[in-house]
Design an enzyme around this catalytic site. Sequence first.
Site, PDB file in Angstrom:
ATOM      1  N   LYS A 229       0.992  -1.220   0.067  1.00 25.69           N
ATOM      2  CA  LYS A 229       0.080   0.045   0.028  1.00 25.69           C
ATOM      3  C   LYS A 229       0.870   1.073   0.139  1.00 25.69           C
ATOM      4  CE  LYS A 229      -4.318  -1.575   1.931  1.00 25.69           C
ATOM      5  NZ  LYS A 229      -5.089  -1.620   3.236  1.00 25.69           N
ATOM      6  N   HIS A 278      -5.550 -11.650  -1.081  1.00 23.19           N
ATOM      7  CA  HIS A 278      -6.739 -10.833  -1.371  1.00 23.19           C
ATOM      8  C   HIS A 278      -7.183 -11.992  -2.311  1.00 23.19           C
ATOM      9  CE1 HIS A 278      -7.324  -7.373   0.824  1.00 23.19           C
ATOM     10  NE2 HIS A 278      -6.071  -7.216   0.411  1.00 23.19           N
TER      11      HIS A 278
HETATM   12 FE   LIG Z   1      -4.569  -6.205   1.716  1.00 23.71          FE
END
Ligand SMILES: [Fe+2]
Length: 373
Positions: A229, A278
């Site tokens: 991220k 994910h």
């Molecule tokens: Fe994640």
Amino acid sequence: MSLTRSTERRKMLLKHEEYRAHLERLLEERNAEILGTNHKLQELYTLGSQTYSFVDVEPKLTDFTRYADQHFHPDTFAIFVEQDKTLKPLAFQDRYGRPFGPDAPQNQKVYRFPLELDSFRGEIYVGYDDESMQLFEKQRHIFGLFRDRVGSYLKEHFMALRHRNEMRQMFVSSVQAHARSIEAKDAYTAGHCDRVDRYAELLARKVGGFDEKWIFNLKVGSILHDIGKIGVRSAILCKPGALDNGESEEMQTHPVVGGRIVRALHGFNLEPIVRHHHERFDGRGYPNGLKGDKIPLESRMILIADTFDAMTSDRPYRRAMTTAQALDELKRFAGTQFDPDLVSVILNAGTELDAARLEMERKPKGDYFVSAW
Ligand SMILES: [Fe+2]
């Protein structure tokens, strides 16, 4: 030659023969004793020069026990070290398979040889059921040498353990520092990585059968699962509302970017774990649409821990769910989003999860992982 002189001479010869035989016998016994002692010392020397691993102490303890058994024939043998202020057996063997504890033999002739282990106590316990049993001076001497071997090995062992833990802590601190950099971008994820680590470990231990190295790998993967991220713009990362298609696409790059980042961590195989956290069990996740057990087990565990934490944390648009509510949600999506086998395990861990949530709320954010190792 007179009869008397000849008889005298025969007597003398006979005495001489007897004496020679006696001397030979003595010499044989002495040789056997010397050979036996040499054998013991030779084995002791070999025992001292076999290093194995100073961290994995088991094979060496087996060797020590075997040596004591072969050369001192005790009925009970144990190596004790101090843990939590009491002496606990690190190795224990009883000739008759009697357990250590209150049922252990009471009326033994016991020899205790103290071990020098720096800051804590230790001792070797040698017990004989025959109370008249004596260890002679030579045996005591060899046992003293044996005790020194055991002591110096255990000293190295505990030093290696301390060193390994220090190295781990240093490594984990630096891993955490990287994870913190993500949390710094998004206030709502503060403490998230630590909690995912805690819940993923709880799930893995509940499943059972994993060694500590595997668990450690899982914990590091959990801490770093969202490291990618760092490559996502803050405007997207912290956007309060729903993401549009372009923004979603950018957000969904984080497992691949994260996988590339952790590839550089020497001695770990974290890339697949991070890259696939994910993926959905039904194959409709990202980045690769992997299905079922094609998804690394660690990633399947992290997804459950990650989702559980998201549901049980306050968000600007909703209050945190209770543990029971969050477990209901996991159950609802078992087999589609989540591995149903893992969900069935975590459904039985409500009490432990509640305790873990409480524990994590009380800890200063970000300090859990270091203090746990
Ligand atoms: Fe994640």
